[in-house]
Design a protein around this motif. Structure first.
Motif, mmCIF file in Angstrom:
data_model
loop_
_atom_site.group_PDB
_atom_site.id
_atom_site.type_symbol
_atom_site.label_atom_id
_atom_site.label_comp_id
_atom_site.label_asym_id
_atom_site.label_seq_id
_atom_site.Cartn_x
_atom_site.Cartn_y
_atom_site.Cartn_z
ATOM 1 N N TRP A 67 38.982 38.625 36.340
ATOM 2 C CA TRP A 67 38.797 37.699 37.458
ATOM 3 C C TRP A 67 40.064 36.873 37.680
ATOM 4 O O TRP A 67 40.738 36.487 36.725
ATOM 5 C CB TRP A 67 37.629 36.754 37.193
ATOM 6 C CG TRP A 67 36.313 37.437 37.015
ATOM 7 C CD1 TRP A 67 35.718 37.787 35.845
ATOM 8 C CD2 TRP A 67 35.425 37.869 38.047
ATOM 9 N NE1 TRP A 67 34.514 38.409 36.073
ATOM 10 C CE2 TRP A 67 34.305 38.465 37.425
ATOM 11 C CE3 TRP A 67 35.464 37.800 39.440
ATOM 12 C CZ2 TRP A 67 33.248 39.003 38.160
ATOM 13 C CZ3 TRP A 67 34.401 38.331 40.159
ATOM 14 C CH2 TRP A 67 33.314 38.916 39.521
ATOM 15 N N SER A 68 40.389 36.617 38.921
ATOM 16 C CA SER A 68 41.491 35.719 39.272
ATOM 17 C C SER A 68 40.928 34.552 40.084
ATOM 18 O O SER A 68 39.759 34.562 40.481
ATOM 19 C CB SER A 68 42.549 36.471 40.087
ATOM 20 O OG SER A 68 41.987 36.979 41.283
ATOM 21 N N ASP A 69 41.781 33.549 40.334
ATOM 22 C CA ASP A 69 41.355 32.349 41.074
ATOM 23 C C ASP A 69 40.069 31.776 40.492
ATOM 24 O O ASP A 69 39.161 31.368 41.227
ATOM 25 C CB ASP A 69 41.160 32.664 42.560
ATOM 26 C CG ASP A 69 42.442 33.136 43.228
ATOM 27 O OD1 ASP A 69 43.521 32.720 42.779
ATOM 28 O OD2 ASP A 69 42.363 33.931 44.171
ATOM 29 N N VAL A 70 40.003 31.735 39.174
ATOM 30 C CA VAL A 70 38.791 31.259 38.500
ATOM 31 C C VAL A 70 38.741 29.736 38.536
ATOM 32 O O VAL A 70 39.717 29.063 38.224
ATOM 33 C CB VAL A 70 38.752 31.741 37.038
ATOM 34 C CG1 VAL A 70 37.542 31.161 36.312
ATOM 35 C CG2 VAL A 70 38.715 33.265 36.985
ATOM 36 N N SER A 71 37.600 29.207 38.951
ATOM 37 C CA SER A 71 37.364 27.764 38.859
ATOM 38 C C SER A 71 35.970 27.556 38.309
ATOM 39 O O SER A 71 35.047 28.329 38.605
ATOM 40 C CB SER A 71 37.501 27.091 40.223
ATOM 41 O OG SER A 71 36.475 27.510 41.098
ATOM 42 N N LYS A 72 35.807 26.525 37.478
ATOM 43 C CA LYS A 72 34.490 26.231 36.935
ATOM 44 C C LYS A 72 34.357 24.729 36.737
ATOM 45 O O LYS A 72 35.342 24.026 36.509
ATOM 46 C CB LYS A 72 34.247 26.967 35.617
ATOM 47 C CG LYS A 72 35.205 26.622 34.491
ATOM 48 C CD LYS A 72 34.842 27.419 33.230
ATOM 49 C CE LYS A 72 35.749 27.067 32.066
ATOM 50 N NZ LYS A 72 35.364 27.787 30.837
ATOM 51 N N ALA A 73 33.123 24.268 36.857
ATOM 52 C CA ALA A 73 32.852 22.841 36.722
ATOM 53 C C ALA A 73 31.500 22.660 36.060
ATOM 54 O O ALA A 73 30.560 23.424 36.312
ATOM 55 C CB ALA A 73 32.866 22.170 38.087
#
Length: 369
Positions: free
Chosen positions: A292-298
């Motif tokens: 996966w690329s452009d991974v963001s998590k919160a």
């Protein structure tokens, strides 16, 4: 031996795949890299399963190109492999010997309840991979020969490169222009004396009624078949209520249809739960930068439970089609496993933003017991 086809699989397609992928008389040859070291013909591709033959029970299964990406394997040069078994991310190690011998071992994998379940069981696919003892690569096809073991009856798997699978062309409606009509000549009118008009009283117009606006349906709520999850979704959307397997799992603005090739409902948003995998495993698989690329998590809280909101774009190295954006909430239920709320779309899909908002709304109002 009698052969039965899995439901929804096209037998004509299956026959073509088996001829092209399974039947062959030449063994694959290895090439070398710039340093003169041997390069395995298995590496460098994400292989998608297109055909499966299993000896007992006798199964011949064709995997539709429209269902590409559900059963894959990718061999890396370091002796590891990753793949997809329905909605689960899988992986492990492999070794090669002689010219065409292979041994595949499974490692940790997610064990989600797929939304919805596929026609080829994920456990059957994994059992087949670990039973493989020979491989063959010819042209754009790869075949694994599966040995008989204590837990598997033997058979074969046929694969093709994931990115080489055809995409069905859209239907184009052909509009035929209507013929132009030539007006008939108008006869010369004969003049007649005009009668003196008689004055009539002017009617007083009645006031025009203002139409009442059509109210927007309020949110609807449904319960999962086991009663542990209540989902609130847009009142204008649809879900499936009469099939327990899919109850309160699939949501879409249009009436939900079952794909005849896969037996699955086609929907914009899915809600799935599983008690067979851990929260950490699911989050790790969904944010793995190898695939996966452009991974963001919160970090988030959903129905009073800890969770993670994740956005990522498939980079083509794994089993998801390159460019697919996945937007999901993974909710930790502790010993009861996880709940996943998600949507996904290819780049340029104009409906993705609206579907992602529905995912947010569901995550805000869902009740997990």
């Amino acid at each position: 031996m009698t052969t039965r086809s899995l439901p929804g699989r096209g037998e004509a397609l299956l026959a073509a795949l088996l001829v092209g992928l399974i039947a062959s008389s030449l063994a694959a040859c290895s090439s070398t890299d710039q340093a003169g070291q041997p390069v395995s013909p298995l590496t460098g591709e994400t292989w998608a399963l297109l055909a499966a033959e299993i000896n007992d029970p006798a199964i011949t299964a064709g995997i539709s190109p429209d269902d590409k990406g559900n059963y894959t394997i990718r061999f890396d040069a370091d002796g590891t492999w990753t793949g997809q078994a329905d909605c689960n991310t899988v992986g492990g190690t492999y070794t090669m010997s002689a010219q065409d011998r292979i041994k595949i071992e499974a490692g940790p994998s997610t064990l989600m309840a797929c939304p919805p379940a596929g026609r080829l069981e994920a456990s059957t696919y994994l059992s087949g991979l670990t039973a493989a003892d020979r491989f063959k690569v010819e042209g754009r096809a790869m075949t694994l020969t599966l040995a008989k073991t204590d837990t598997f009856a033997g058979g074969s798997f046929g694969f093709a490169p994931l990115l080489a699978l055809p995409t069905p062309a859209p239907s184009v409606a052909v509009i035929t222009p209507a013929p132009t009509l030539t007006a008939a000549p108008t006869a010369e009118p004969t003049a007649k004396p005009t009668a003196e008009p008689t004055a009539k009283p002017t009617a007083t117009p009645k006031p025009t009624a203002t139409p009442k606006p059509t109210p927007t349906p309020g949110p609807e709520t449904c319960d999962s078949s086991d009663g542990t999850i209540s989902v609130t979704y847009p009142g204008t959307w649809n879900t499936i209520s009469d099939v327990p397997e899919y109850a309160c799992m699939a949501f879409d603005p249009s009436p939900i249809k079952i794909d005849p090739m896969t037996g699955r409902p086609v929907a914009a948003v899915y809600v799935a739960s599983s008690n067979a995998t851990t929260y950490d495993q699911v989050v790790m698989a969904a944010t793995d930068t190898k695939t996966w690329s452009d991974v963001s998590k919160a970090s988030v809280t959903v129905s009073g439970l800890a969770g993670t909101k994740i956005s990522a774009v498939a980079n083509g190295a794994g089993s998801w089609v390159q460019g697919t954006t996945r937007y999901a909430y993974v909710v930790d239920r502790g010993a009861d496993g996880v709940v996943v709320i998600q949507t996904q779309a290819l780049a340029g899909d104009a409906s993705f933003a609206a579907n992602a908002q529905v995912v947010d709304d569901i995550a805000e109002t869902i009740v997990i017991r």
